[in-house]
Scaffold this motif. Structure first.
Motif, PDB file in Angstrom:
ATOM      1  N   VAL A 259       0.854  -1.191   0.000  1.00 36.82           N
ATOM      2  CA  VAL A 259       0.000   0.000   0.000  1.00 36.82           C
ATOM      3  C   VAL A 259       0.888   1.238   0.000  1.00 36.82           C
ATOM      4  N   LYS A 260       0.609   2.180  -0.917  1.00 35.98           N
ATOM      5  CA  LYS A 260       1.351   3.431  -0.950  1.00 35.98           C
ATOM      6  C   LYS A 260       0.363   4.583  -0.922  1.00 35.98           C
ATOM      7  N   GLY A 261       0.451   5.379   0.152  1.00 44.93           N
ATOM      8  CA  GLY A 261      -0.399   6.557   0.247  1.00 44.93           C
ATOM      9  C   GLY A 261       0.238   7.750  -0.428  1.00 44.93           C
ATOM     10  N   GLY A 262      -0.527   8.836  -0.587  1.00 51.14           N
ATOM     11  CA  GLY A 262      -0.037  10.046  -1.240  1.00 51.14           C
ATOM     12  C   GLY A 262      -0.142   9.941  -2.753  1.00 51.14           C
ATOM     13  N   ILE A 263       0.447  10.922  -3.419  1.00 51.46           N
ATOM     14  CA  ILE A 263       0.441  10.958  -4.885  1.00 51.46           C
ATOM     15  C   ILE A 263       1.673  10.220  -5.393  1.00 51.46           C
ATOM     16  N   ILE A 264       1.466   9.138  -6.104  1.00 55.20           N
ATOM     17  CA  ILE A 264       2.563   8.291  -6.563  1.00 55.20           C
ATOM     18  C   ILE A 264       2.969   8.698  -7.980  1.00 55.20           C
ATOM     19  N   SER A 265       4.272   8.809  -8.189  1.00 52.33           N
ATOM     20  CA  SER A 265       4.773   9.176  -9.516  1.00 52.33           C
ATOM     21  C   SER A 265       6.084   8.451  -9.781  1.00 52.33           C
ATOM     22  N   ARG A 266       6.436   8.422 -11.088  1.00 49.74           N
ATOM     23  CA  ARG A 266       7.712   7.842 -11.487  1.00 49.74           C
ATOM     24  C   ARG A 266       8.392   8.791 -12.445  1.00 49.74           C
ATOM     25  N   GLU A 267       9.654   9.121 -12.146  1.00 50.37           N
ATOM     26  CA  GLU A 267      10.406  10.065 -12.963  1.00 50.37           C
ATOM     27  C   GLU A 267      11.786   9.474 -13.239  1.00 50.37           C
ATOM     28  N   ASN A 268      12.062   9.320 -14.538  1.00 51.07           N
ATOM     29  CA  ASN A 268      13.358   8.782 -14.945  1.00 51.07           C
ATOM     30  C   ASN A 268      13.689   7.454 -14.246  1.00 51.07           C
ATOM     31  N   GLY A 269      12.669   6.652 -14.076  1.00 50.56           N
ATOM     32  CA  GLY A 269      12.854   5.324 -13.495  1.00 50.56           C
ATOM     33  C   GLY A 269      12.782   5.277 -11.985  1.00 50.56           C
ATOM     34  N   ASP A 270      12.779   6.428 -11.317  1.00 47.09           N
ATOM     35  CA  ASP A 270      12.681   6.470  -9.855  1.00 47.09           C
ATOM     36  C   ASP A 270      11.258   6.795  -9.427  1.00 47.09           C
ATOM     37  N   TRP A 271      10.797   6.162  -8.358  1.00 49.12           N
ATOM     38  CA  TRP A 271       9.437   6.355  -7.858  1.00 49.12           C
ATOM     39  C   TRP A 271       9.441   7.323  -6.682  1.00 49.12           C
ATOM     40  N   TYR A 272       8.353   8.108  -6.586  1.00 53.45           N
ATOM     41  CA  TYR A 272       8.215   9.098  -5.518  1.00 53.45           C
ATOM     42  C   TYR A 272       6.785   9.092  -4.996  1.00 53.45           C
ATOM     43  N   THR A 273       6.625   9.560  -3.746  1.00 55.83           N
ATOM     44  CA  THR A 273       5.295   9.828  -3.193  1.00 55.83           C
ATOM     45  C   THR A 273       5.291  11.255  -2.666  1.00 55.83           C
ATOM     46  N   THR A 274       4.215  11.961  -2.933  1.00 56.13           N
ATOM     47  CA  THR A 274       4.065  13.342  -2.475  1.00 56.13           C
ATOM     48  C   THR A 274       2.897  13.397  -1.499  1.00 56.13           C
ATOM     49  N   THR A 275       3.183  13.862  -0.278  1.00 54.07           N
ATOM     50  CA  THR A 275       2.154  13.897   0.759  1.00 54.07           C
ATOM     51  C   THR A 275       1.220  15.084   0.553  1.00 54.07           C
ATOM     52  N   LYS A 276       0.184  15.182   1.395  1.00 54.55           N
ATOM     53  CA  LYS A 276      -0.800  16.269   1.282  1.00 54.55           C
ATOM     54  C   LYS A 276      -0.179  17.631   1.510  1.00 54.55           C
ATOM     55  N   ASN A 277       0.875  17.688   2.318  1.00 60.94           N
ATOM     56  CA  ASN A 277       1.521  18.985   2.560  1.00 60.94           C
ATOM     57  C   ASN A 277       2.624  19.299   1.548  1.00 60.94           C
ATOM     58  N   GLY A 278       2.704  18.503   0.484  1.00 59.02           N
ATOM     59  CA  GLY A 278       3.640  18.773  -0.602  1.00 59.02           C
ATOM     60  C   GLY A 278       5.017  18.194  -0.439  1.00 59.02           C
ATOM     61  N   LYS A 279       5.249  17.407   0.623  1.00 60.92           N
ATOM     62  CA  LYS A 279       6.563  16.815   0.815  1.00 60.92           C
ATOM     63  C   LYS A 279       6.747  15.629  -0.134  1.00 60.92           C
ATOM     64  N   LYS A 280       7.865  15.608  -0.845  1.00 62.85           N
ATOM     65  CA  LYS A 280       8.122  14.579  -1.840  1.00 62.85           C
ATOM     66  C   LYS A 280       9.224  13.648  -1.346  1.00 62.85           C
ATOM     67  N   ASP A 281       8.891  12.364  -1.249  1.00 65.72           N
ATOM     68  CA  ASP A 281       9.847  11.374  -0.754  1.00 65.72           C
ATOM     69  C   ASP A 281      10.107  10.315  -1.821  1.00 65.72           C
ATOM     70  N   SER A 282      11.343   9.837  -1.843  1.00 63.83           N
ATOM     71  CA  SER A 282      11.707   8.812  -2.817  1.00 63.83           C
ATOM     72  C   SER A 282      11.214   7.438  -2.359  1.00 63.83           C
ATOM     73  N   LEU A 283      10.746   6.648  -3.311  1.00 64.16           N
ATOM     74  CA  LEU A 283      10.348   5.268  -3.054  1.00 64.16           C
ATOM     75  C   LEU A 283      11.337   4.285  -3.662  1.00 64.16           C
ATOM     76  N   GLY A 284      12.507   4.783  -4.045  1.00 61.59           N
ATOM     77  CA  GLY A 284      13.523   3.905  -4.590  1.00 61.59           C
ATOM     78  C   GLY A 284      13.056   3.254  -5.886  1.00 61.59           C
ATOM     79  N   ARG A 285      13.120   1.939  -5.968  1.00 62.16           N
ATOM     80  CA  ARG A 285      12.767   1.221  -7.194  1.00 62.16           C
ATOM     81  C   ARG A 285      11.275   0.957  -7.309  1.00 62.16           C
ATOM     82  N   GLY A 286      10.505   1.448  -6.317  1.00 62.84           N
ATOM     83  CA  GLY A 286       9.064   1.451  -6.480  1.00 62.84           C
ATOM     84  C   GLY A 286       8.326   0.308  -5.806  1.00 62.84           C
ATOM     85  N   PRO A 287       7.012   0.477  -5.673  1.00 61.41           N
ATOM     86  CA  PRO A 287       6.191  -0.497  -4.940  1.00 61.41           C
ATOM     87  C   PRO A 287       6.093  -1.852  -5.640  1.00 61.41           C
TER      88      PRO A 287
END
Length: 513
Positions: free
Chosen positions: A65-93
């Motif tokens: 389960v991954k909460g927040g806004i999930i995105s992938r950029e140049n092969g790396d995955w990220y999640t962005t929380t409601k307050n706009g904080k962007k964290d790396s998810l490494g190789r992804g869920p």
């Protein structure tokens, strides 16, 4: 309702995990859901965590389960929380849960081979956003996103089963029994199992401390030249006798220490072999006294209730400088042991005439309170007081034809709980009974008389056909009190009611206990 392990979400669970936790709770009670299951058998990580593992009739499925806004950029995955904080998810869920599922599947199939026909797979859930992707690394058919938030739990499981059954061709389902087997492999309940080895060590430590307390009693009377020390089995008499012999020898006195049997003699010698001026003999070796020395400065008699029944005090008195009236002597005896005899009575009367000091070591310090109670009941004596809390005494009632199997079961049970073979002794009343055994059992077998004055961590007492006569009770008393920590008593099944009555009689004799 599905059964969850644990029953509630972890305190640090994300909002997305808590949301899915509630959704999955609507599954039927055929399902078990493991939340935040730790995974240490991963190919790429020392540690990984699986958000949800569903085990039920449809198969075994892992969900990330991954909460927040999930995105992938140049092969790396990220999640962005409601307050706009962007964290790396490494190789992804998908990489994360896919690797975890592969490791879990191999682990389970190594242990439960029939699982290679059962549907197993993984899923990703992103409840806070939509994922518009379907490429080599992400199959749109094996994840749910925000657009599927209204999907119920049964449909979710059905989709997972359909996808993975078709993909892998594994269609077998799980029975209720098989579901529990899988859960046991993934996260078995661990019941509290107190370590018998730890209890043995604990009892030994407290016996040592209690024996030091008993020594203080003797230290207070060390200046008394003539002493009678009385105490039941387990009160530490033999230990104090040895300490007293060492004390007088260190002051330059020649000490004669007499005891009942060869076994205790050998133990005494082992513990005092480097101390000069001490002669240790069993009562069978009394004829050697004059050959060793015509006289001694100190006479110590352990197990005097036995020694003085067989050896006249007048014979021993000749070897003691000052004799009974003026010599230095210590007599250790157990008032619950020994036979009523004119010889013993005459010796004790003679000793009492010189008005010696009398110490009563009434406290049991060498064994557990449970063993003290059992010994008192079987011997029909007042309860031996004191003792250290330990394991319960086990009574095993057997048929005559099955006695050897029952003994072996007792030995095997002790060894399985880390009791060493050399810490176990099987005690029988006499040599005739010992010779009847055809099995060796892998541990020492000794008679009651051979064990007098000795001790063992674990005792298996066997061989009494009844407990009504004096000799049977004496044998039970001596044998059972040889155990410091563990006692197993084997009796014919016909004696079960008599043993119960013996315990009831002990309670009547000691109403305050």
């Amino acid at each position: 309702m599905a059964r969850f392990v644990p029953a509630k979400p972890a305190h640090n669970s994300s909002e997305a995990e808590s949301w899915l936790f509630r959704k999955l709770s609507y599954l039927s009670d055929d399902y078990v859901v493991l939340h935040s299951l730790g995974l240490i058998r991963h190919d790429h990580k020392n540690w990984s965590e699986i958000d949800f593992t569903i085990v039920g009739p449809e198969g075994v499925f892992l969900i990330e389960v991954k909460g927040g806004i999930i995105s992938r950029e140049n092969g790396d995955w990220y999640t962005t929380t409601k307050n706009g904080k962007k964290d790396s998810l490494g190789r992804g869920p998908f990489f994360q849960v896919g690797g975890a599922e592969a490791a879990t599947r191999r682990f389970l199939e190594d242990r439960l081979e029939w699982l290679n026909k059962v549907t197993m797979g993984y899923w990703v859930y992103t409840p806070d956003c939509r994922l518009d992707v379907d490429d080599l690394g992400v199959n749109a058919e094996c994840f749910f996103d925000a657009s599927s938030s209204g999907t119920d739990a049964n449909h979710l499981v059905g989709r997972m089963r359909s996808f993975w059954a078709n993909r892998r061709g594994r269609t077998a389902r799980l029975s209720a029994h098989e579901v529990q087997l899988v859960v046991n492999e993934l996260c078995a309940d661990i019941y509290e199992m107190p370590s018998l080895r730890r209890r043995i060590n604990d009892v030994a430590e407290r016996i040592h401390a209690a024996t030091e307390e008993q020594q203080k009693i003797l230290d207070a009377a060390v200046e008394m030249p003539r002493l009678i020390i009385k105490g039941p089995a387990g009160s530490g008499k033999s230990t104090i006798a040895l300490i007293d012999a060492r004390f007088h020898a260190s002051a330059g006195s020649k000490v004669l220490l007499l005891c009942q049997g060869i076994g205790l003699r050998d133990l005494f010698r082992l513990n005092i072999e480097h101390v000069p001026n001490v002669t240790i003999l069993s009562m069978a070796e009394i004829g050697l006294i004059e050959e060793i020395s015509p006289t001694f400065d100190v006479l110590i008699i352990d197990e005097a209730q036995d020694v003085l029944e067989k050896i006249p005090l007048s014979r021993l008195e000749k070897s003691l400088i000052g004799g009974v009236e003026n010599g230095i002597w210590r007599v250790f005896l157990d008032p619950f042991q020994g036979n009523v005899s004119a010889e013993l009575d005459d010796s004790m009367e003679r000793l009492g005439q010189v008005r010696p000091g009398v110490l009563n070591m009434n406290r049991n310090v060498r064994t557990t309170s449970q063993i003290a109670v059992a010994s008192s009941a079987l011997a029909f004596v007042d309860r031996i007081t004191g003792g250290i809390d330990g394991p319960e005494v086990e009574f095993v009632y057997h048929e005559d034809y099955d006695i050897e199997n029952e003994i072996q079961n007792c030995v095997d049970s002790l060894v399985s709980e880390e009791v060493r073979h050399e810490e176990i002794v099987i005690i029988v009343p006499d040599e005739l009974r010992r010779r009847q055994f055809e099995m060796s059992f892998g541990v020492r077998i000794a008679t009651t008389s051979q064990m007098k004055g000795l001790e063992s961590v674990a005792v298996i007492f066997v061989g009494l056909a009844e407990i009504q006569n004096v000799e049977s009770r004496k044998s039970a008393y001596i044998s059972c009190t040889r155990a410091t920590t563990i006692l197993k008593v084997l009796f014919p099944r016909s004696l079960q009611s008599e043993i119960s009555r013996a315990y009831a009689a002990l309670a009547r004799r000691n109403p305050t206990h």
